[in-house]
Write an enzyme that holds these catalytic residues in place. Structure first.
Site, short mmCIF file in Angstrom:
data_model
loop_
_atom_site.label_atom_id
_atom_site.label_comp_id
_atom_site.label_asym_id
_atom_site.label_seq_id
_atom_site.Cartn_x
_atom_site.Cartn_y
_atom_site.Cartn_z
N HIS A 193 -24.36 -11.10 -119.79
CA HIS A 193 -24.99 -11.03 -121.11
C HIS A 193 -24.46 -9.79 -121.81
CE1 HIS A 193 -28.00 -10.83 -124.29
NE2 HIS A 193 -28.03 -9.54 -124.04
N GLU A 236 -32.22 -3.71 -126.67
CA GLU A 236 -31.93 -4.11 -125.28
C GLU A 236 -31.69 -2.90 -124.37
OE1 GLU A 236 -28.81 -7.06 -125.46
OE2 GLU A 236 -30.14 -8.52 -126.39
N ASN A 262 -24.11 -18.17 -117.03
CA ASN A 262 -22.84 -17.75 -117.64
C ASN A 262 -22.45 -16.32 -117.29
OD1 ASN A 262 -24.79 -16.60 -119.22
ND2 ASN A 262 -24.00 -17.33 -121.17
N LYS A 299 -25.62 -11.25 -114.52
CA LYS A 299 -26.77 -12.11 -114.24
C LYS A 299 -26.82 -12.50 -112.76
CE LYS A 299 -26.80 -13.97 -118.95
NZ LYS A 299 -26.98 -15.19 -119.79
N ARG A 349 -17.97 -8.52 -126.08
CA ARG A 349 -18.11 -9.95 -126.36
C ARG A 349 -16.79 -10.69 -126.20
NH1 ARG A 349 -22.84 -11.49 -128.18
NH2 ARG A 349 -22.15 -13.19 -129.51
N THR A 385 -20.54 -18.03 -125.23
CA THR A 385 -21.73 -18.33 -124.41
C THR A 385 -21.50 -19.56 -123.55
OG1 THR A 385 -23.14 -17.40 -126.14
CG2 THR A 385 -24.21 -18.86 -124.54
N ARG A 397 -16.40 -15.42 -118.70
CA ARG A 397 -17.13 -16.70 -118.61
C ARG A 397 -16.20 -17.87 -118.33
NH1 ARG A 397 -21.10 -15.06 -123.57
NH2 ARG A 397 -22.90 -14.35 -122.37
N TYR A 402 -35.95 -11.63 -123.47
CA TYR A 402 -35.41 -12.76 -124.24
C TYR A 402 -36.41 -13.29 -125.27
CZ TYR A 402 -31.08 -13.40 -121.53
OH TYR A 402 -29.82 -13.26 -120.97
P1 CMP Z 1 -27.10 -14.94 -123.26
O1 CMP Z 1 -25.91 -14.34 -123.92
O2 CMP Z 1 -27.75 -14.12 -122.20
O3 CMP Z 1 -28.19 -15.31 -124.38
C1 CMP Z 1 -29.16 -16.32 -124.20
C2 CMP Z 1 -28.91 -17.13 -122.98
O4 CMP Z 1 -29.55 -18.38 -122.93
C3 CMP Z 1 -27.43 -17.47 -122.88
O5 CMP Z 1 -26.67 -16.33 -122.61
C4 CMP Z 1 -27.48 -18.53 -121.77
O6 CMP Z 1 -27.57 -17.93 -120.48
C5 CMP Z 1 -28.82 -19.23 -122.04
N1 CMP Z 1 -28.68 -20.57 -122.63
C6 CMP Z 1 -29.02 -21.70 -122.01
N2 CMP Z 1 -28.82 -22.76 -122.79
C7 CMP Z 1 -28.31 -22.31 -123.94
C8 CMP Z 1 -27.91 -22.95 -125.14
N3 CMP Z 1 -27.97 -24.26 -125.32
N4 CMP Z 1 -27.43 -22.14 -126.13
C9 CMP Z 1 -27.37 -20.80 -125.96
N5 CMP Z 1 -27.76 -20.16 -124.83
C10 CMP Z 1 -28.23 -20.91 -123.83
#
Ligand code: CMP
Length: 139
Positions: free
Chosen positions: A115, A126, A112, A9, A85, A91, A102, A49
């Site tokens: 992805h 994706e 974070n 990212k 993962r 996350t 992360r 998204y």
């Molecule tokens: P990602 O794995 O890219 O999937 C969705 C993204 O939303 C997540 O990583 C974060 O970058 C973002 N995000 C922001 N706030 C939240 C939240 N509360 N819960 C989950 N994802 C979040």
């Protein structure tokens, strides 16, 4: 053999850890089957998204994802969705295991660093969002 989509990212690119992330993939038996650097437009980020469009963080997430270039990759290997993962960590970096990407580099639940697709169906969507078959190597 399985494939997944990985994104470094804008925060990860900005921290100059592209090589560090790729090193973790390669030293854990994951092959890079396709890779490019792009700068998403807002509609492109919203399309990617789309599953999160009702979530309160959707606007902020898509602003962040368009704030700078990203590196998108197709990863290939046995059980690569789960392996990726595990390398990324949870996350929310506060809940991520020690030694994960992360845990070491994320600063925020949104910023974070990486992805990764969470299931075979999302991986197929994706990967197809960013790459066509001719751009993906079979490794
Ligand atoms: P990602 O794995 O890219 O999937 C969705 C993204 O939303 C997540 O990583 C974060 O970058 C973002 N995000 C922001 N706030 C939240 C939240 N509360 N819960 C989950 N994802 C979040």
């Amino acid at each position: 053999m399985e494939r997944t989509l990985s994104i470094i990212k804008p925060d990860g690119v900005g921290k100059n850890i592209i090589g560090e992330v790729i090193r973790r993939f390669e030293t854990n038996g994951i092959k890079i089957a396709a890779m490019k650097m792009i700068h998403l437009t807002k509609p492109q980020a919203e399309g990617f998204y789309a599953v999160h469009k009702e979530r309160p963080f959707f606007g902020s997430l898509t602003d962040f994802m368009t704030s700078g270039p990203i590196v998108v990759m197709v990863l290939q290997g046995e059980d690569v969705i789960a392996k990726n993962r595990k390398l990324m960590g949870a996350t929310n970096f506060k809940e991520a295991e020690e030694g994960t990407i992360r845990k070491e580099f994320a600063t925020d639940i949104e910023k974070n660093v990486v992805h990764g697709s969470d299931a075979p169906e999302t991986a197929a969507f994706e990967i197809g969002y960013f790459f066509n078959d001719l751009e993906i190597q079979n490794r």
